[in-house]
Design an enzyme around this catalytic site. Structure first.
Site, PDB file in Angstrom:
ATOM      1  N   CYS A  63       0.782  -1.104  -0.148  1.00 38.83           N
ATOM      2  CA  CYS A  63       0.124   0.166   0.152  1.00 38.83           C
ATOM      3  C   CYS A  63       0.806   1.282   0.197  1.00 38.83           C
ATOM      4  CB  CYS A  63      -0.984  -0.054   1.273  1.00 38.83           C
ATOM      5  SG  CYS A  63      -1.779   1.556   1.576  1.00 38.83           S
ATOM      6  N   TYR A 189      -4.997   4.997  -9.345  1.00 39.08           N
ATOM      7  CA  TYR A 189      -6.183   4.091  -8.828  1.00 39.08           C
ATOM      8  C   TYR A 189      -7.493   4.460  -9.627  1.00 39.08           C
ATOM      9  CZ  TYR A 189      -3.898   2.193  -4.983  1.00 39.08           C
ATOM     10  OH  TYR A 189      -3.034   1.380  -3.979  1.00 39.08           O
TER      11      TYR A 189
END
Ligand SMILES: N[C@@H](CCC(=O)N[C@@H](CS)C(=O)NCC(=O)O)C(=O)O
Length: 314
Positions: A63, A189
């Protein structure tokens, strides 16, 4: 995600969209600050005084948001003061999971266990990073941009290392952060999780316009994005650049160019990677296994063997 403290659905990366089918990231829920004397920070409540050994950071090495905070923990010399737990790289139907023994603080199996422990009625996604207070058994903050600032100044004399947000550069840092967050950090994203061609194309253009602009910015020979001082903007840029060729270029369809097609950004990424302690915060293995485990984008879970990463030099 969690609704009123109950885990309600199988994990799916896209649960909120805008009217064009664009990916919408939820806002973080726990917004308290650790401060040297325990007074309240800019948001939330007080009571979180800086103390060595009191706080625990929950992260995923896949992440980018979590790795912002891992990088700051290293650069500020807070490894002894703040302990960490790392989740498994693959996302499960219940989100992030801990391997046996990986959470000595709470013994959690899933990340969502910590959210319900902090607030039995919590609603929202169980995201990383989480800054946990062992003394009161709750989440201090789950917004990486704020945790970065907490690590920079909230730990007072416990922290060492460079000032990642120096006052004289604050306006410039905020402006560049605000430009690269929507277009690059979250832009990849938005491209990867777009549910319409239009939303994907808009995100794709934003991503490459920003990479082009950053390459130009470095063309005056500067070492870091704001000149000769390494700041939080460098952390925020690096976490996305480090994942670009391994995950975003393929899985998220950000494939106009690779990081390695940008010579200055490649050299810059190598420079960040070589800072003391930073290589330990970068796991290409977790990054590839984690992103390529997102079933909605890669149903068979096959993890690519490549690419060769030119910036990943010791
Ligand atoms: N605003 C948050 C975003 C964190 C975030 O979205 N983390 C992702 C991993 S890259 C996550 O934990 N996702 C799990 C989920 O959405 O269920 C931050 O920057 O701290």
């Amino acid at each position: 995600m969690l609704v009123n403290g109950k885990w309600v659905a199988k994990w799916d990366p896209v649960q909120a969209k805008d009217e064009k089918g664009g990916f919408v990231r939820q806002t973080s829920t726990f917004r308290n600050w650790v401060t040297p004397d325990g007074s309240a920070g800019p948001t939330g409540t007080g009571g979180f005084k800086a103390e060595a050994g009191r706080y625990h950071l929950y992260v995923a090495l896949i992440c980018p948001w979590a790795c912002r905070t891992l990088m700051a923990r290293k650069l500020k010399g807070l490894e002894d003061a703040i302990t960490i737990s790392i989740v498994e790289p693959e996302l499960t139907d219940q989100g992030w999971r801990f391997a046996a023994g990986a959470d000595p603080v709470n013994g959690a199996t899933y990340m969502h266990d910590l959210y319900t422990k902090a607030d039995p009625q919590v609603s929202g996604r169980a995201t990383v990073p989480v800054l946990w207070d062992k003394a009161t058994g709750t989440i201090v903050n789950n917004e990486s941009a704020e945790i970065l600032r907490i690590l920079n100044t909230g730990f007072g004399a416990l922290a060492k290392g460079p000032d990642l947000y120096p006052a004289d550069l604050a306006a410039e840092i905020d402006a560049l952060n605000d430009a690269i967050y929507p277009a690059l950090n979250n832009g990849v994203y938005r491209a990867g999780f777009a549910t319409t061609q239009l939303a994907y194309e808009e995100a794709f253009r934003d991503v490459f316009a920003t990479l082009d602009a950053l390459e130009t910015r470095l063309s005056d020979g500067r070492q870091w994005l704001h000149g000769d001082r390494f700041t939080e903007t460098d952390i925020r840029a690096f976490v996305t650049l480090a994942r670009f060729d391994a995950a975003y270029h393929g899985l998220f369809k950000c494939n106009l160019r690779r990081l390695s097609d940008y010579p200055l950004l490649t050299a810059y990424s190598a420079r960040v990677y070589r800072l003391p302690g930073i290589a330990e915060t970068v796991s290409i293995d977790h990054i590839k296994r984690g992103y390529y485990s997102i079933k909605a984008l890669n149903p068979n879970g096959i993890v690519p063997l490549g690419p060769k990463l030119d910036w990943l030099v010791p």
